[in-house]
Design a protein around this motif. Structure first.
Motif, PDB file in Angstrom:
ATOM      1  N   ALA A 150       0.856  -1.188   0.000  1.00  0.00           N
ATOM      2  CA  ALA A 150       0.000   0.000   0.000  1.00  0.00           C
ATOM      3  C   ALA A 150       0.893   1.240   0.000  1.00  0.00           C
ATOM      4  O   ALA A 150       1.587   1.502   0.985  1.00  0.00           O
ATOM      5  CB  ALA A 150      -0.908   0.001   1.229  1.00  0.00           C
ATOM      6  N   ARG A 151       0.888   1.967  -1.112  1.00  0.00           N
ATOM      7  CA  ARG A 151       1.635   3.220  -1.170  1.00  0.00           C
ATOM      8  C   ARG A 151       0.814   4.295  -0.454  1.00  0.00           C
ATOM      9  O   ARG A 151      -0.413   4.330  -0.577  1.00  0.00           O
ATOM     10  CB  ARG A 151       1.902   3.624  -2.618  1.00  0.00           C
ATOM     11  N   ILE A 152       1.487   5.168   0.286  1.00  0.00           N
ATOM     12  CA  ILE A 152       0.775   6.206   1.035  1.00  0.00           C
ATOM     13  C   ILE A 152       1.340   7.586   0.693  1.00  0.00           C
ATOM     14  O   ILE A 152       2.527   7.742   0.401  1.00  0.00           O
ATOM     15  CB  ILE A 152       0.842   5.961   2.557  1.00  0.00           C
ATOM     16  N   ASP A 153       0.449   8.575   0.699  1.00  0.00           N
ATOM     17  CA  ASP A 153       0.804   9.965   0.405  1.00  0.00           C
ATOM     18  C   ASP A 153       0.624  10.808   1.653  1.00  0.00           C
ATOM     19  O   ASP A 153      -0.317  10.601   2.435  1.00  0.00           O
ATOM     20  CB  ASP A 153      -0.089  10.520  -0.706  1.00  0.00           C
ATOM     21  N   ARG A 154       1.487  11.804   1.825  1.00  0.00           N
ATOM     22  CA  ARG A 154       1.378  12.703   2.967  1.00  0.00           C
ATOM     23  C   ARG A 154       0.161  13.615   2.805  1.00  0.00           C
ATOM     24  O   ARG A 154      -0.032  14.230   1.760  1.00  0.00           O
ATOM     25  CB  ARG A 154       2.649  13.533   3.095  1.00  0.00           C
ATOM     26  N   VAL A 155      -0.683  13.692   3.842  1.00  0.00           N
ATOM     27  CA  VAL A 155      -1.854  14.566   3.856  1.00  0.00           C
ATOM     28  C   VAL A 155      -1.608  15.765   4.751  1.00  0.00           C
ATOM     29  O   VAL A 155      -1.900  16.909   4.396  1.00  0.00           O
ATOM     30  CB  VAL A 155      -3.102  13.795   4.345  1.00  0.00           C
ATOM     31  N   SER A 156      -1.076  15.506   5.938  1.00  0.00           N
ATOM     32  CA  SER A 156      -0.746  16.580   6.870  1.00  0.00           C
ATOM     33  C   SER A 156       0.495  16.194   7.644  1.00  0.00           C
ATOM     34  O   SER A 156       0.761  15.012   7.852  1.00  0.00           O
ATOM     35  CB  SER A 156      -1.914  16.851   7.833  1.00  0.00           C
ATOM     36  N   LEU A 183       7.232  -8.591   6.106  1.00  0.00           N
ATOM     37  CA  LEU A 183       5.842  -8.148   6.018  1.00  0.00           C
ATOM     38  C   LEU A 183       5.652  -6.932   6.928  1.00  0.00           C
ATOM     39  O   LEU A 183       6.091  -6.927   8.067  1.00  0.00           O
ATOM     40  CB  LEU A 183       4.926  -9.282   6.469  1.00  0.00           C
ATOM     41  N   GLY A 184       5.011  -5.881   6.402  1.00  0.00           N
ATOM     42  CA  GLY A 184       4.776  -4.672   7.182  1.00  0.00           C
ATOM     43  C   GLY A 184       5.884  -3.641   7.100  1.00  0.00           C
ATOM     44  O   GLY A 184       5.756  -2.553   7.684  1.00  0.00           O
ATOM     45  N   SER A 185       6.966  -3.943   6.378  1.00  0.00           N
ATOM     46  CA  SER A 185       8.051  -2.967   6.227  1.00  0.00           C
ATOM     47  C   SER A 185       7.545  -1.702   5.542  1.00  0.00           C
ATOM     48  O   SER A 185       6.796  -1.774   4.563  1.00  0.00           O
ATOM     49  CB  SER A 185       9.201  -3.561   5.397  1.00  0.00           C
ATOM     50  N   VAL A 186       7.954  -0.544   6.041  1.00  0.00           N
ATOM     51  CA  VAL A 186       7.600   0.742   5.437  1.00  0.00           C
ATOM     52  C   VAL A 186       8.833   1.216   4.673  1.00  0.00           C
ATOM     53  O   VAL A 186       9.742   1.832   5.237  1.00  0.00           O
ATOM     54  CB  VAL A 186       7.169   1.767   6.501  1.00  0.00           C
ATOM     55  N   GLN A 187       8.868   0.909   3.401  1.00  0.00           N
ATOM     56  CA  GLN A 187      10.020   1.213   2.556  1.00  0.00           C
ATOM     57  C   GLN A 187       9.819   2.573   1.890  1.00  0.00           C
ATOM     58  O   GLN A 187       8.707   2.906   1.465  1.00  0.00           O
ATOM     59  CB  GLN A 187      10.194   0.130   1.498  1.00  0.00           C
ATOM     60  N   VAL A 188      10.898   3.351   1.800  1.00  0.00           N
ATOM     61  CA  VAL A 188      10.789   4.703   1.250  1.00  0.00           C
ATOM     62  C   VAL A 188      11.695   4.837   0.025  1.00  0.00           C
ATOM     63  O   VAL A 188      12.915   4.930   0.153  1.00  0.00           O
ATOM     64  CB  VAL A 188      11.147   5.775   2.296  1.00  0.00           C
ATOM     65  N   PRO A 189      11.117   4.860  -1.187  1.00  0.00           N
ATOM     66  CA  PRO A 189      11.908   5.085  -2.401  1.00  0.00           C
ATOM     67  C   PRO A 189      12.296   6.561  -2.522  1.00  0.00           C
ATOM     68  O   PRO A 189      11.865   7.395  -1.715  1.00  0.00           O
ATOM     69  CB  PRO A 189      10.944   4.659  -3.507  1.00  0.00           C
ATOM     70  N   PRO A 190      13.091   6.923  -3.522  1.00  0.00           N
ATOM     71  CA  PRO A 190      13.520   8.330  -3.658  1.00  0.00           C
ATOM     72  C   PRO A 190      12.372   9.324  -3.783  1.00  0.00           C
ATOM     73  O   PRO A 190      12.524  10.491  -3.451  1.00  0.00           O
ATOM     74  CB  PRO A 190      14.363   8.298  -4.940  1.00  0.00           C
ATOM     75  N   SER A 191      11.195   8.900  -4.242  1.00  0.00           N
ATOM     76  CA  SER A 191      10.053   9.801  -4.365  1.00  0.00           C
ATOM     77  C   SER A 191       9.574  10.314  -3.014  1.00  0.00           C
ATOM     78  O   SER A 191       8.867  11.326  -2.936  1.00  0.00           O
ATOM     79  CB  SER A 191       8.888   9.086  -5.065  1.00  0.00           C
ATOM     80  N   GLY A 192       9.934   9.617  -1.932  1.00  0.00           N
ATOM     81  CA  GLY A 192       9.474  10.004  -0.606  1.00  0.00           C
ATOM     82  C   GLY A 192       8.103   9.470  -0.250  1.00  0.00           C
ATOM     83  O   GLY A 192       7.611   9.720   0.851  1.00  0.00           O
ATOM     84  N   GLN A 193       7.450   8.722  -1.161  1.00  0.00           N
ATOM     85  CA  GLN A 193       6.147   8.113  -0.884  1.00  0.00           C
ATOM     86  C   GLN A 193       6.354   6.715  -0.306  1.00  0.00           C
ATOM     87  O   GLN A 193       6.717   5.796  -1.037  1.00  0.00           O
ATOM     88  CB  GLN A 193       5.316   8.002  -2.161  1.00  0.00           C
ATOM     89  N   PRO A 194       6.141   6.531   0.981  1.00  0.00           N
ATOM     90  CA  PRO A 194       6.380   5.214   1.580  1.00  0.00           C
ATOM     91  C   PRO A 194       5.444   4.157   1.012  1.00  0.00           C
ATOM     92  O   PRO A 194       4.332   4.452   0.568  1.00  0.00           O
ATOM     93  CB  PRO A 194       6.107   5.455   3.063  1.00  0.00           C
ATOM     94  N   VAL A 195       5.912   2.920   1.059  1.00  0.00           N
ATOM     95  CA  VAL A 195       5.109   1.764   0.685  1.00  0.00           C
ATOM     96  C   VAL A 195       5.110   0.797   1.868  1.00  0.00           C
ATOM     97  O   VAL A 195       6.172   0.433   2.370  1.00  0.00           O
ATOM     98  CB  VAL A 195       5.671   1.045  -0.558  1.00  0.00           C
TER      99      VAL A 195
END
Length: 285
Positions: free
Chosen positions: A207-213, A232-244
């Motif tokens: 699940a990719r997530i975007d910053r709202v606030s 499982l459950g790892s919050v990986q952050v690619p260069p875009s800054g949008q965690p998955v």
């Protein structure tokens, strides 16, 4: 046998996965929402790890070719048996020739349909789960397909209905441990500040997530790590800054830093979060 008459966005066969194959490059896969799969199986008297159908958003039609005991859990897609609405998370007795239809769920993302005896397709590496990333396991369901059902267990279902809370349409709060690569960020703790929203770019892999606030999550370097294992459950952050947030079919290795890991007990809630739904992280130590 159960005849598949119609399939919505996606329906796959899932059990509790195939652990133990990481050294061969194969992830566990299995149900994205394991608690809902377990509940569906318990309702019909199956072992908790029996194979069932995972339905994305709803929209599945099944016709019974003999009597079957069925339960639908997870996202509350309205189930209709021969035109009559029936309860969610309840035991359904379906006679030969009757049709079970699932509408589209008003909240949540994945529903589970368990049949007493389990979906008896051939296992691959000890599991009947479809891994959408690697392509291992049975193909996604198609209209016209006939699903074999296994032998009926001796144990009888113990309840008619499970009064459990289903997925919420409100903000989802998930607990997470910081690290192991939090030192790759200017201030990794900002992950826990403000809210995020689930992106439309979401599937069984993650699940990719975007910053709202709240403040942005900034990496200290544009370099990459050497490939390392992913849980499982790892919050990986690619260069875009949008965690998955990695879900059931996640890759077993990766080169982007993992800022935090969602607790195993809360991964099911992430798997039920719909695109656009808000999400908060709660830090645990």
């Amino acid at each position: 046998m159960m005849l598949v008459e119609w399939v919505g966005p996606l329906a796959t066969i899932q059990d509790l996965g195939r652990p133990g194959w990481f050294d061969s490059g194969v992830g566990p896969a299995g149900a994205a929402d394991r608690a809902s799969l377990r509940l569906a199986n318990r309702l019909v008297g199956n072992p908790e790890d029996a194979a069932a159908i995972e339905v994305l958003l709803g929209g599945l039609v099944l016709r019974a070719e003999r009597h079957h005991t069925v339960a639908v859990t997870g996202a509350p897609a309205q189930a209709v048996l021969d035109g009559i609405p029936v309860g969610h998370a309840s035991v359904l007795e379906i006679e030969e020739g009757q049709t079970l239809r699932l509408g589209f769920a008003p909240k949540g993302l994945r529903s589970y349909v368990a049949v007493r005896g389990g979906i008896d397709v051939a296992p691959v590496l000890g599991s009947r789960s479809r891994d959408t990333l690697s392509g291992i396991g049975p193909e996604p369901l198609r209209a016209g397909e006939r699903l074999p059902i296994g032998p009926v267990p001796r144990e009888l279902p113990l309840v008619d209905f499970a009064p459990v809370a289903g997925p919420t349409g409100e903000t989802v709060t998930v607990r997470a441990l910081l690290g192991p690569r939090d030192d790759w960020f200017d201030d990794a703790s900002v992950l826990f500040a403000g809210e995020w929203a689930v992106s439309p770019d979401t599937d069984r892999v993650g699940a990719r997530i975007d910053r709202v606030s709240g403040p942005p999550l900034r990496r200290l370097t544009s370099g990459e790590l050497r490939t390392e294992g992913m849980a499982l459950g790892s919050v990986q952050v690619p260069p875009s800054g949008q965690p998955v947030i990695f879900l059931a079919d996640h890759p077993i290795t990766g080169g982007y830093p993992v800022v935090a890991v969602v607790l195993d007990a809360d991964v099911d809630a992430v798997a039920q979060a719909r695109p656009g739904q808000r999400l908060r992280f709660a830090r645990v130590s």
